[in-house]
Motif scaffolding. Structure first.
Motif, mmCIF file in Angstrom:
data_model
loop_
_atom_site.group_PDB
_atom_site.id
_atom_site.type_symbol
_atom_site.label_atom_id
_atom_site.label_comp_id
_atom_site.label_asym_id
_atom_site.label_seq_id
_atom_site.Cartn_x
_atom_site.Cartn_y
_atom_site.Cartn_z
ATOM 1 N N ALA A 42 0.840 -1.203 0.000
ATOM 2 C CA ALA A 42 0.000 0.000 0.000
ATOM 3 C C ALA A 42 0.865 1.239 0.000
ATOM 4 N N GLY A 43 0.392 2.285 -0.630
ATOM 5 C CA GLY A 43 1.120 3.542 -0.652
ATOM 6 C C GLY A 43 0.981 4.298 0.660
ATOM 7 N N VAL A 44 1.936 5.185 0.920
ATOM 8 C CA VAL A 44 1.863 6.102 2.060
ATOM 9 C C VAL A 44 1.782 7.507 1.478
ATOM 10 N N ASN A 45 0.674 8.194 1.750
ATOM 11 C CA ASN A 45 0.382 9.452 1.092
ATOM 12 C C ASN A 45 0.185 10.590 2.091
ATOM 13 N N PRO A 46 0.446 11.836 1.661
ATOM 14 C CA PRO A 46 0.169 12.972 2.539
ATOM 15 C C PRO A 46 -1.270 12.980 3.042
ATOM 16 N N GLY A 47 -2.208 12.526 2.194
ATOM 17 C CA GLY A 47 -3.602 12.451 2.619
ATOM 18 C C GLY A 47 -3.813 11.498 3.780
ATOM 19 N N ASP A 48 -3.016 10.433 3.845
ATOM 20 C CA ASP A 48 -3.100 9.505 4.976
ATOM 21 C C ASP A 48 -2.687 10.211 6.266
ATOM 22 N N CYS A 49 -1.626 11.003 6.181
ATOM 23 C CA CYS A 49 -1.163 11.755 7.350
ATOM 24 C C CYS A 49 -2.213 12.779 7.777
ATOM 25 N N GLN A 50 -2.828 13.416 6.793
ATOM 26 C CA GLN A 50 -3.861 14.410 7.082
ATOM 27 C C GLN A 50 -5.055 13.760 7.771
ATOM 28 N N ASN A 51 -5.471 12.588 7.280
ATOM 29 C CA ASN A 51 -6.602 11.895 7.888
ATOM 30 C C ASN A 51 -6.255 11.367 9.275
ATOM 31 N N ARG A 52 -4.986 11.029 9.494
ATOM 32 C CA ARG A 52 -4.567 10.623 10.838
ATOM 33 C C ARG A 52 -4.695 11.794 11.812
ATOM 34 N N LYS A 53 -4.304 12.968 11.364
ATOM 35 C CA LYS A 53 -4.314 14.137 12.246
ATOM 36 C C LYS A 53 -5.730 14.628 12.543
ATOM 37 N N PHE A 54 -6.594 14.595 11.519
ATOM 38 C CA PHE A 54 -7.906 15.233 11.667
ATOM 39 C C PHE A 54 -9.082 14.269 11.617
ATOM 40 N N GLY A 55 -8.837 13.019 11.223
ATOM 41 C CA GLY A 55 -9.901 12.016 11.223
ATOM 42 C C GLY A 55 -11.031 12.318 10.266
ATOM 43 N N PHE A 56 -10.719 12.869 9.096
ATOM 44 C CA PHE A 56 -11.764 13.240 8.148
ATOM 45 C C PHE A 56 -12.621 12.035 7.762
ATOM 46 N N PRO A 57 -13.946 12.137 7.899
ATOM 47 C CA PRO A 57 -14.816 11.050 7.422
ATOM 48 C C PRO A 57 -15.033 11.156 5.926
ATOM 49 N N SER A 58 -15.436 10.066 5.310
ATOM 50 C CA SER A 58 -15.697 10.093 3.870
ATOM 51 C C SER A 58 -17.154 10.397 3.568
ATOM 52 N N TYR A 59 -18.050 10.026 4.475
ATOM 53 C CA TYR A 59 -19.486 10.161 4.249
ATOM 54 C C TYR A 59 -19.928 9.441 2.986
ATOM 55 N N ALA A 60 -19.125 8.471 2.545
ATOM 56 C CA ALA A 60 -19.467 7.736 1.334
ATOM 57 C C ALA A 60 -20.722 6.907 1.566
#
Length: 341
Positions: A42-60
């Protein structure tokens, strides 16, 4: 009895300390369109770090509330089970995808993942699992920036901010594939070597050189035709002045708007565009998600044709996800970093 798998989970947003390597229930096929993938990398992406910090939900649509989150927005693996509604994918297929990694939709920092079969496509045959895992998020983002937003054409002068980064080094290649010319901001011998090898025409050490004057000298215009901003923050505001009249600025990072007014952008008749590849997933937009899957198919074709390569810098085992994210956030990575299961 429910089978178990290893995964890295988080129960609350925060620093690297919230990431825990543990054992959780293995996902199962629940819908006709579900496909069970045994993840190889699996890739490691800046978005992963961002979601770790802020816990953004997807609401999918259909995601539901989860007791914990599994980060990881993209992955590569082998198909282990297929729902009755999927006919284009078979057991044993080698696939890759961009899916999940939000607070309420599990991602790929795990040994197994269920993905809607419509969002899976064949991984490049010429790449192993680990190298292939370095591509989906950055290649998809670069494609939407270079082709969908900027619509780079033959002869365009293009400035790529952060050309040695994950998205940047893919963008350089996509621009060149379309006949554009590339300048990139870069600092450090190793980074300079990478972008030069990829075909960048002009290297601008932003710590030592006035970027605007370097662009004027290169293009003979008041800036570049296209500026791709993969750095964001104050770099976004500064980039407006780097675009030539009737040019395009594309941004992929949340940034503050410039102080003052829009005088420079309005005077130059600039187009300002933005890329958020997560929007189709967040809003549950099936049509756009299928289109992104088609883009990944095209990326795979370019890779197998020898027209696109990815620079893999470091590989970490699953239990060291926190260290992988630390390295990425510290700016220690040139190109890409990947998790191996």
């Amino acid at each position: 009895m429910v089978q178990k798998m290893k995964a890295v989970i988080m129960t609350e947003p925060g620093g690297l300390e919230v990431l825990t390597y543990t054992e959780v229930d293995m996902p199962r096929i629940e819908h006709p369109t579900d496909v069970l993938v045994k993840i190889k990398a699996a890739g490691v992406n800046p978005g992963d770090c961002q979601n770790r910090k802020f816990g953004f939900p997807s609401y999918a649509v259909g995601s539901g509330k989860q007791g914990f989150s599994i980060l990881g927005m993209d992955g590569v693996g082998i198909v282990e089970a297929v729902g009755t509604g999927i006919t284009h994918i078979e057991l044993g297929d080698e696939v890759w995808y961009y899916d999940g990694g939000y607070a309420d939709k599990h991602g790929s920092y795990a040994q197994y993942k269920v993905v809607n079969g419509h969002y899976l496509s064949p991984k490049p045959k010429s790449l192993d699992y680990i190298t292939a895992a370095a591509l989906p998020v950055v290649a998809l983002t670069a494609w939407e920036a270079v082709i969908d937003r900027a619509n780079v054409q033959l002869g365009d002068f293009v400035l790529v901010h952060g050309g040695a980064g994950g998205i940047g080094h893919i963008s350089i290649q996509l621009v060149l594939n379309r006949g554009g010319r590339v300048a990139t901001t870069v600092s450090g011998t190793a980074k300079e070597k990478l972008v030069r090898t990829l075909g960048a025409e002009v290297l601008i050490d932003y710590k030592k050189v006035d970027v605007k004057q370097a662009l004027i000298y290169w293009t003979g215009k008041d800036g570049a035709d296209v500026v791709l901003d993969y750095i964001g923050r104050e770099n976004f505001a500064n980039s407006i002045d780097l675009v030539a009249p009737y040019g395009t600025l594309v941004n992929t990072v949340v940034s503050n708007w410039p102080n003052g007014n829009n005088l420079v952008a309005e005077y130059k008749n600039l187009s300002m565009k933005f890329v958020n590849i997560g929007l189709p997933q967040v809003t549950g937009n099936h049509e756009f998600r299928v289109r992104q899957t088609q883009i990944l198919k095209e990326i795979s074709r370019l890779v197998d044709a020898g027209q696109l390569q990815v620079h893999l810098d470091q590989v970490f085992p699953l239990q060291q996800v926190a260290e992988a994210q630390r390295s990425l956030e510290a700016g220690e990575i040139i190109g890409r970093v990947v998790i191996e299961m």
